[in-house]
Design an enzyme around this catalytic site. Sequence first.
Site, PDB file in Angstrom:
ATOM      1  N   GLU A  95       0.868  -1.182   0.000  1.00  0.00           N
ATOM      2  CA  GLU A  95       0.000   0.000   0.000  1.00  0.00           C
ATOM      3  C   GLU A  95       0.896   1.219   0.000  1.00  0.00           C
ATOM      4  O   GLU A  95       1.751   1.367   0.875  1.00  0.00           O
ATOM      5  CB  GLU A  95      -0.911  -0.024   1.232  1.00  0.00           C
ATOM      6  CG  GLU A  95      -2.139   0.879   1.102  1.00  0.00           C
ATOM      7  CD  GLU A  95      -1.889   2.285   1.583  1.00  0.00           C
ATOM      8  OE1 GLU A  95      -1.699   3.180   0.709  1.00  0.00           O
ATOM      9  OE2 GLU A  95      -1.878   2.508   2.787  1.00  0.00           O
TER      10      GLU A  95
ATOM     11  N   CYS B 261      -2.421   8.474   4.033  1.00  0.00           N
ATOM     12  CA  CYS B 261      -2.485   8.173   2.601  1.00  0.00           C
ATOM     13  C   CYS B 261      -3.881   8.454   2.058  1.00  0.00           C
ATOM     14  O   CYS B 261      -4.063   8.616   0.856  1.00  0.00           O
ATOM     15  CB  CYS B 261      -2.073   6.727   2.331  1.00  0.00           C
ATOM     16  SG  CYS B 261      -2.884   5.523   3.374  1.00  0.00           S
TER      17      CYS B 261
END
Length: 515
Positions: A286, A320
């Site tokens: 990720e 994020c």
Amino acid sequence: MVVPYKHEPFTDFTVEENQEVMLEAIKQVQTSLGGEYPLIIGGERITTDDKIVSVNPSKKGEIVGYVSKANKELAEKAMKVADSKFDSWRKSDPAMRADILFRAAAIIRRRKFEFTAHLVKEGGKPWKEADADTAEAIDFLEYYGRQMLEFKDGVKINSRPIEYNQYNYIPLGVGVVISPWNFLFAIMAGTTAAAIVSGNTVLLKPASTTPVIAYKFAEVLEEAGLPDGVLNFIPGPGSEVGDYLVDHPRTRFISFTGSRDVGTRIFERAAKVHEGQKWLKRTIIEMGGKDTIVVDNDADLELASQSIVQSAFGFSGQKCSACSRAIIHEDVYDQVKDRVAELTKELSAGDPSDNSHFMGPVIDQGAYDKIMNYIKIGKEEGKLLAGGDGDDSKGWFINPTVFADVDHDARIMQEEIFGPVVGLTKGKDFDQLIEFANNTDYGLTGAVITNNRAHQEQARQDFHVGNLYFNRGCTAAIVGYQPFGGFNMSGTDSKAGGPDYLIHHMQGKTTSEMF
């Protein structure tokens, strides 16, 4: 009997009793600052002369802890231990492995304020953000334990009268878990627990800015009954320890959360087959995002403005999933722009210890310098509406910053800043809003604020992100409720906290018995 999963409730800090308990917890954590933390390899505590120094980003002269630093030789030692331990751990009862996670969750829950206070110190997190981080760590343990119970007996497949067929999931092997500093507890705990409960052994290399919480989590797992050697705590430099383990022929999979540059480098290195390697390494990656909130002309504009500000500046934009772009219909652009600026100017950045600021610091000098450079770029690409300044004299503080009238393909609208900076632009109609929203290399989260049902359905089909939210902000996914992971350069879309996440840590095995 395991009760159904429910996410851990957040602490209400408007309650005076909770405030008092939290302040006391911060005082207690303060007394433990400056401690020394060894490596853990096969249950053995190993102290090295070379240390990682974890500092409080709000008070950079305040040392959280000195953590022993691994090197290649110690990484190899840990690999041999984990590789050897895998042979027995893979055969362990999945229900027992799940029970260890449940026990760990109970330990953390009992010490919740302590861990939350530590996140305020080591991560620079405001109380609300730190509490959510701790709650999410508990959630991952509770959720993945239950998911393992779902998978332990395999899945149903067909058999004929002459045969009996079974399909089961088996562990992969030794996993290298490289965790980030922003969700220093939750993501570190979740990625580690997922690998362990699936029957794998783990080499944990936490972010060098926040290694102390990872050591404390290793202690919790030990207390919960995890056998020595299943989890090995080996913080160290990525250029030495990280590369060595990613390349190692006995590494079976790499679980990474972090920057695009590092993630793509790991992906490339993991693809190479080294001498003595029997498998293609699996990667669970990720890498971040450039996340957009779209505001339609038929929308609750106060909700839109609040959503942009909360999503952009929560934990100083160091998520994020943070909103770093807002694309607003031209009919309502000026109203939203003015309200976002007004709301942003009400926020302050400072030491989060006393809960008097909405924002804390950014994580370190490198982050501060990078973000301030992007603010300089933003001043050339758009109109500064709020913020635009910082102070790194005592800690690394940057005021929440809003740029308006930015071109949709400007640098601050395309590149991940990972700080408290948001750019605003407009579109002429909903088709263009979605077009601009998709105009990035990433595809992690996004939100659409609209009362138009047809536009909602259009976005559901055409807004290419892994997590899409309607009429709310684009952050704060909850384990088991909003499985989290993205498309394109946001990673491998492994959907942490989702029903198929553990499968990434296992492989399917079919057995057939003839009659």
